[in-house]
Scaffold this active site. Sequence first.
Site, PDB file in Angstrom:
ATOM      1  N   TRP A 152       8.518  27.817   1.896  1.00 52.65           N
ATOM      2  CA  TRP A 152       9.178  28.646   2.910  1.00 52.65           C
ATOM      3  C   TRP A 152       8.627  28.357   4.310  1.00 52.65           C
ATOM      4  O   TRP A 152       9.376  28.202   5.275  1.00 52.65           O
ATOM      5  CB  TRP A 152       8.944  30.116   2.560  1.00 52.65           C
ATOM      6  CG  TRP A 152       9.915  31.090   3.111  1.00 52.65           C
ATOM      7  CD1 TRP A 152      10.354  31.190   4.410  1.00 52.65           C
ATOM      8  CD2 TRP A 152      10.581  32.138   2.388  1.00 52.65           C
ATOM      9  NE1 TRP A 152      11.231  32.243   4.525  1.00 52.65           N
ATOM     10  CE2 TRP A 152      11.379  32.835   3.306  1.00 52.65           C
ATOM     11  CE3 TRP A 152      10.542  32.559   1.057  1.00 52.65           C
ATOM     12  CZ2 TRP A 152      12.161  33.939   2.931  1.00 52.65           C
ATOM     13  CZ3 TRP A 152      11.308  33.645   0.692  1.00 52.65           C
ATOM     14  CH2 TRP A 152      12.118  34.329   1.622  1.00 52.65           C
ATOM     15  N   ARG A 179       9.912  25.667  10.344  1.00 49.15           N
ATOM     16  CA  ARG A 179       9.101  25.917  11.538  1.00 49.15           C
ATOM     17  C   ARG A 179       9.763  26.805  12.565  1.00 49.15           C
ATOM     18  O   ARG A 179       9.092  27.458  13.361  1.00 49.15           O
ATOM     19  CB  ARG A 179       8.755  24.565  12.194  1.00 49.15           C
ATOM     20  CG  ARG A 179       7.849  23.704  11.362  1.00 49.15           C
ATOM     21  CD  ARG A 179       7.969  22.258  11.782  1.00 49.15           C
ATOM     22  NE  ARG A 179       9.278  21.712  11.398  1.00 49.15           N
ATOM     23  CZ  ARG A 179       9.641  20.460  11.550  1.00 49.15           C
ATOM     24  NH1 ARG A 179       8.810  19.598  12.103  1.00 49.15           N
ATOM     25  NH2 ARG A 179      10.831  20.046  11.160  1.00 49.15           N
ATOM     26  N   LEU A 201      -0.475  37.996   4.862  1.00 48.15           N
ATOM     27  CA  LEU A 201      -1.673  38.608   4.312  1.00 48.15           C
ATOM     28  C   LEU A 201      -2.772  37.559   4.230  1.00 48.15           C
ATOM     29  O   LEU A 201      -2.534  36.452   3.759  1.00 48.15           O
ATOM     30  CB  LEU A 201      -1.269  39.039   2.901  1.00 48.15           C
ATOM     31  CG  LEU A 201      -2.301  39.385   1.876  1.00 48.15           C
ATOM     32  CD1 LEU A 201      -2.792  40.792   2.160  1.00 48.15           C
ATOM     33  CD2 LEU A 201      -1.663  39.316   0.490  1.00 48.15           C
ATOM     34  N   ARG A 253     -11.730  32.880  -3.022  1.00 51.21           N
ATOM     35  CA  ARG A 253     -10.291  32.792  -3.317  1.00 51.21           C
ATOM     36  C   ARG A 253      -9.802  31.360  -3.610  1.00 51.21           C
ATOM     37  O   ARG A 253      -8.662  31.177  -4.039  1.00 51.21           O
ATOM     38  CB  ARG A 253      -9.477  33.391  -2.177  1.00 51.21           C
ATOM     39  CG  ARG A 253      -9.729  32.778  -0.804  1.00 51.21           C
ATOM     40  CD  ARG A 253      -8.746  31.732  -0.377  1.00 51.21           C
ATOM     41  NE  ARG A 253      -9.076  31.244   0.963  1.00 51.21           N
ATOM     42  CZ  ARG A 253      -8.368  31.512   2.049  1.00 51.21           C
ATOM     43  NH1 ARG A 253      -7.296  32.195   1.982  1.00 51.21           N
ATOM     44  NH2 ARG A 253      -8.743  31.014   3.219  1.00 51.21           N
ATOM     45  N   ASN A 290      15.897  33.583  13.588  1.00 50.45           N
ATOM     46  CA  ASN A 290      17.231  33.814  14.136  1.00 50.45           C
ATOM     47  C   ASN A 290      18.300  33.316  13.150  1.00 50.45           C
ATOM     48  O   ASN A 290      17.993  32.567  12.201  1.00 50.45           O
ATOM     49  CB  ASN A 290      17.371  33.204  15.541  1.00 50.45           C
ATOM     50  CG  ASN A 290      17.285  31.705  15.553  1.00 50.45           C
ATOM     51  OD1 ASN A 290      17.953  31.017  14.780  1.00 50.45           O
ATOM     52  ND2 ASN A 290      16.469  31.155  16.448  1.00 50.45           N
ATOM     53  N   ARG A 341      17.777  25.819   0.907  1.00 49.92           N
ATOM     54  CA  ARG A 341      17.123  26.545  -0.195  1.00 49.92           C
ATOM     55  C   ARG A 341      18.107  27.290  -1.098  1.00 49.92           C
ATOM     56  O   ARG A 341      17.740  27.602  -2.239  1.00 49.92           O
ATOM     57  CB  ARG A 341      16.088  27.517   0.361  1.00 49.92           C
ATOM     58  CG  ARG A 341      15.070  26.877   1.304  1.00 49.92           C
ATOM     59  CD  ARG A 341      14.252  25.776   0.637  1.00 49.92           C
ATOM     60  NE  ARG A 341      13.244  25.236   1.550  1.00 49.92           N
ATOM     61  CZ  ARG A 341      12.336  24.326   1.187  1.00 49.92           C
ATOM     62  NH1 ARG A 341      12.306  23.829  -0.041  1.00 49.92           N
ATOM     63  NH2 ARG A 341      11.467  23.873   2.067  1.00 49.92           N
TER      64      ARG A 341
HETATM   65  C1  LIG Z   1      14.992  20.052  -1.967  1.00 50.21           C
HETATM   66  C2  LIG Z   1      13.882  19.887  -0.994  1.00 50.21           C
HETATM   67  C3  LIG Z   1      12.822  19.002  -1.270  1.00 50.21           C
HETATM   68  C4  LIG Z   1      11.761  18.824  -0.362  1.00 50.21           C
HETATM   69  N1  LIG Z   1      10.744  17.953  -0.677  1.00 50.21           N
HETATM   70  C5  LIG Z   1       9.715  17.779   0.206  1.00 50.21           C
HETATM   71  C6  LIG Z   1       8.633  16.873  -0.078  1.00 50.21           C
HETATM   72  O1  LIG Z   1       8.572  16.237  -1.132  1.00 50.21           O
HETATM   73  N2  LIG Z   1       7.647  16.744   0.835  1.00 50.21           N
HETATM   74  C7  LIG Z   1       7.667  17.438   2.008  1.00 50.21           C
HETATM   75  O2  LIG Z   1       6.758  17.285   2.813  1.00 50.21           O
HETATM   76  N3  LIG Z   1       8.677  18.305   2.304  1.00 50.21           N
HETATM   77  C8  LIG Z   1       9.694  18.494   1.432  1.00 50.21           C
HETATM   78  N4  LIG Z   1      10.702  19.389   1.748  1.00 50.21           N
HETATM   79  C9  LIG Z   1      10.622  20.167   3.008  1.00 50.21           C
HETATM   80  C10 LIG Z   1      11.541  19.601   4.075  1.00 50.21           C
HETATM   81  O3  LIG Z   1      11.128  18.275   4.387  1.00 50.21           O
HETATM   82  C11 LIG Z   1      11.490  20.468   5.352  1.00 50.21           C
HETATM   83  O4  LIG Z   1      10.183  20.456   5.863  1.00 50.21           O
HETATM   84  C12 LIG Z   1      11.857  21.917   5.118  1.00 50.21           C
HETATM   85  O5  LIG Z   1      13.002  21.993   4.326  1.00 50.21           O
HETATM   86  C13 LIG Z   1      12.140  22.627   6.468  1.00 50.21           C
HETATM   87  O6  LIG Z   1      13.377  22.180   6.969  1.00 50.21           O
HETATM   88  P1  LIG Z   1      13.657  21.969   8.512  1.00 50.21           P
HETATM   89  O7  LIG Z   1      12.691  20.996   9.101  1.00 50.21           O
HETATM   90  O8  LIG Z   1      15.120  21.655   8.657  1.00 50.21           O
HETATM   91  O9  LIG Z   1      13.388  23.469   9.090  1.00 50.21           O
HETATM   92  P2  LIG Z   1      12.724  23.935  10.469  1.00 50.21           P
HETATM   93  O10 LIG Z   1      11.331  23.420  10.573  1.00 50.21           O
HETATM   94  O11 LIG Z   1      12.932  25.425  10.543  1.00 50.21           O
HETATM   95  O12 LIG Z   1      13.564  23.234  11.574  1.00 50.21           O
HETATM   96  C14 LIG Z   1      14.922  23.645  11.833  1.00 50.21           C
HETATM   97  C15 LIG Z   1      15.640  22.504  12.522  1.00 50.21           C
HETATM   98  O13 LIG Z   1      15.019  22.283  13.789  1.00 50.21           O
HETATM   99  C16 LIG Z   1      14.962  20.899  14.086  1.00 50.21           C
HETATM  100  N5  LIG Z   1      13.536  20.528  14.228  1.00 50.21           N
HETATM  101  C17 LIG Z   1      12.450  21.340  14.028  1.00 50.21           C
HETATM  102  N6  LIG Z   1      11.332  20.697  14.332  1.00 50.21           N
HETATM  103  C18 LIG Z   1      11.672  19.451  14.718  1.00 50.21           C
HETATM  104  C19 LIG Z   1      10.947  18.306  15.179  1.00 50.21           C
HETATM  105  N7  LIG Z   1       9.598  18.332  15.294  1.00 50.21           N
HETATM  106  N8  LIG Z   1      11.633  17.198  15.498  1.00 50.21           N
HETATM  107  C20 LIG Z   1      12.982  17.174  15.437  1.00 50.21           C
HETATM  108  N9  LIG Z   1      13.744  18.228  15.005  1.00 50.21           N
HETATM  109  C21 LIG Z   1      13.080  19.349  14.654  1.00 50.21           C
HETATM  110  C22 LIG Z   1      15.686  20.193  12.956  1.00 50.21           C
HETATM  111  O14 LIG Z   1      17.049  20.082  13.294  1.00 50.21           O
HETATM  112  C23 LIG Z   1      15.556  21.179  11.807  1.00 50.21           C
HETATM  113  O15 LIG Z   1      16.570  21.054  10.845  1.00 50.21           O
HETATM  114  C24 LIG Z   1      11.755  19.565   0.861  1.00 50.21           C
HETATM  115  C25 LIG Z   1      12.817  20.450   1.133  1.00 50.21           C
HETATM  116  C26 LIG Z   1      13.865  20.614   0.245  1.00 50.21           C
HETATM  117  C27 LIG Z   1      14.966  21.583   0.576  1.00 50.21           C
END
Ligand SMILES: Cc1cc2nc3c(=O)[nH]c(=O)nc-3n(C[C@H](O)[C@H](O)[C@H](O)COP(=O)(O)OP(=O)(O)OC[C@H]3O[C@@H](n4cnc5c(N)ncnc54)[C@H](O)[C@@H]3O)c2cc1C
Lengths: 216, 216
Positions: free
Chosen positions: B76, B80, B87, B145, B161, B172
């Site tokens: 979760w 970011r 907690l 822990r 948001n 998810r």
């Molecule tokens: C099925 C599944 C398998 C996964 N397996 C792995 C794994 O094996 N290893 C692993 O490390 N992670 C894994 N993840 C995690 C995944 O890589 C993402 O870190 C996580 O889903 C958060 O998504 P997000 O970056 O879109 O979300 P957020 O961090 O909330 O970002 C939201 C959006 O903001 C933009 N954004 C945010 N930060 C940046 C940035 N720094 N640069 C450019 N754009 C940005 C992007 O458009 C992003 O979609 C997995 C996720 C899923 C759903």
Amino acid sequence: MKIPVLDKGFVELVDVMGNDLSAVRAARVSFNMELKDEEKDRRLVEYLMRHGHESPFEHIVFTFHVKAPIFVARQWFRHRIASYNELSGRYSKLTYEFYIPPLQRFGQTRIVPEKVIEKISHVVNESYQTYMELLEAGVPREVARIVLPLNLYTRFYWTVNARSLMNFLNLRADSHAQWEIQQYAVAIAKIFREKCPWTYEAFIKYAYKGDLLREV
Amino acid sequence: MKIPVLDKGFVELVDVMGNDLSAVRAARVSFNMELKDEEKDRRLVEYLMRHGHESPFEHIVFTFHVKAPIFVARQWFRHRIASYNELSGRYSKLTYEFYIPPLQRFGQTRIVPEKVIEKISHVVNESYQTYMELLEAGVPREVARIVLPLNLYTRFYWTVNARSLMNFLNLRADSHAQWEIQQYAVAIAKIFREKCPWTYEAFIKYAYKGDLLREV
Ligand SMILES: Cc1cc2nc3c(=O)[nH]c(=O)nc-3n(C[C@H](O)[C@H](O)[C@H](O)COP(=O)(O)OP(=O)(O)OC[C@H]3O[C@@H](n4cnc5c(N)ncnc54)[C@H](O)[C@@H]3O)c2cc1C
Ligand SMILES: Cc1cc2nc3c(=O)[nH]c(=O)nc-3n(C[C@H](O)[C@H](O)[C@H](O)COP(=O)(O)OP(=O)(O)OC[C@H]3O[C@@H](n4cnc5c(N)ncnc54)[C@H](O)[C@@H]3O)c2cc1C
């Protein structure tokens, strides 16, 4: 550069974009100016840091490869202004590597510290044993791994700009942070100083809010 | 609204700012226009979603209180674009609550599923027992822990948001995500639908990339 941290972890510099001059160049864009002499450029870095003009430092970017216990990674991943990719316990079998704290970490205990280590090692071995038994029984990896403890080592890539890295040092290279992540922060600081000596010096002088790096 | 999730977890709506009309108003600011009639406002929400104009949805903000196992929280917290407060295992004694998966989560096992549960419960109890012994021996909480397993329950506040929430649902509330976090995503979706019915409907119709919510 690869720096060992804790009993089995490390911090390794994988890649870096830019250096002190990248921040200078970025800052001078606003004035449509180029680099000047070393003395002036260095003074500009100090000026930026002293006045909290931190955005030029975002143009310096690092990628680190980190091996750390899960409880440390949990604290680390709270730093959102960065990119992470971690080894997956869903897709790969996790190897048997656990962090065992050094004796001084236990403080004043009512049992001898060696006994504390024995208790930790014992239960951690049992967890791993159960993990293996569950895998052998055909339980999916993503379910079996839920019995593994927080001191299991994990590995991840961390890409972070110098501004966010300094925020990390402010919070984690500080005696309020947990001792284990402090050790990682100090290793990150060493690499940062090596790659951006002017920025590092100005940071410690004008912007650093922690306490550990004053003596490094 | 509080929705039970898994054996001991939950998702609870703590606070919400705005609703479907907040996105409409934000979008209309650009044209210096006010709200119109319901039909037109609703069509604007659809229009925004269909054309990927997602920033107006950032003006709708939710705060949730979540109780979930650590391995779920780890997934979760990778999202970011949000705020978290969890907690702390450094400052508080952790309570004895572990996630025990339902039988169907073990797939085709070579031992009976009840035996799998027994193994998990056994080792998890031992970990907690050791944690308590370490505390009693005077070992600091933050060190003790580290022997606790990833299925320990934790609690956190999540402020997010609607745009970032939809990204969370895309990733998810989808069959590629781990089953446990899917259950939380479906609960979040229910609350989102309740609070922002137009946005939710337009999202599912035009922007949702996952598969689970098609049937909700
Ligand atoms: C099925 C599944 C398998 C996964 N397996 C792995 C794994 O094996 N290893 C692993 O490390 N992670 C894994 N993840 C995690 C995944 O890589 C993402 O870190 C996580 O889903 C958060 O998504 P997000 O970056 O879109 O979300 P957020 O961090 O909330 O970002 C939201 C959006 O903001 C933009 N954004 C945010 N930060 C940046 C940035 N720094 N640069 C450019 N754009 C940005 C992007 O458009 C992003 O979609 C997995 C996720 C899923 C759903
Ligand atoms: C000693 C210590 C104890 C802690 N104890 C706890 C605890 O008990 N519970 C707990 O949950 N966490 C705890 N934390 C974690 C802490 O709350 C932060 O989540 C973590 O240190 C990351 O810091 P950050 O948000 O500055 O970093 P980043 O997420 O990398 O953010 C960098 C900077 O960007 C800005 N920023 C990023 N996102 C936002 C946003 N959404 N809104 C506004 N500004 C933003 C801020 O200026 C921030 O400083 C602790 C941290 C420390 C160092």
